[in-house]
Motif scaffolding. Structure first.
Motif: not given
Length: 85
Positions: A1-8, A10-16, A37-38, A74-77
């Motif tokens: 799987m894709g691995g860590s999104y931190r530092g690329r 991306f923003r962390l969010t919480c959804i229901y 996430s992807e 480049n998968s930067q979102g």
């Protein structure tokens, strides 16, 4: 799987999510060997692009699609305000 999104960028969010949607998403991620996430990012990109296109056709409003550029190579979102494509 894709691995860590931190530092690329991306923003962390919480959804229901509806429990059934969550289960379907989880199973799809496993089956396709992708991060949840992807899959969510790809779905939201398609939804936002299509809804902007349809909205602009019917309302004649200014095209906002240029405010959001999707950096798919480049998968930067999501890059707001114009990004590096």
């Amino acid at each position: 799987m894709g691995g860590s999104y931190r530092g690329r960028g991306f923003r962390l969010t919480c959804i229901y999510l509806d429990p059934n949607i969550y289960i379907a998403l989880r199973l799809r991620a496993i089956r396709e060997n992708k991060d949840m996430s992807e899959i969510v990012n790809d779905a939201l990109k398609r939804y936002l692009t299509e809804s902007d296109r349809l909205s602009n056709q019917t309302s004649g409003q200014q095209d906002t699609s240029r405010l959001i550029s999707w950096s798919t190579s480049n998968s930067q979102g999501v890059m707001w305000g114009g990004g590096n494509e």
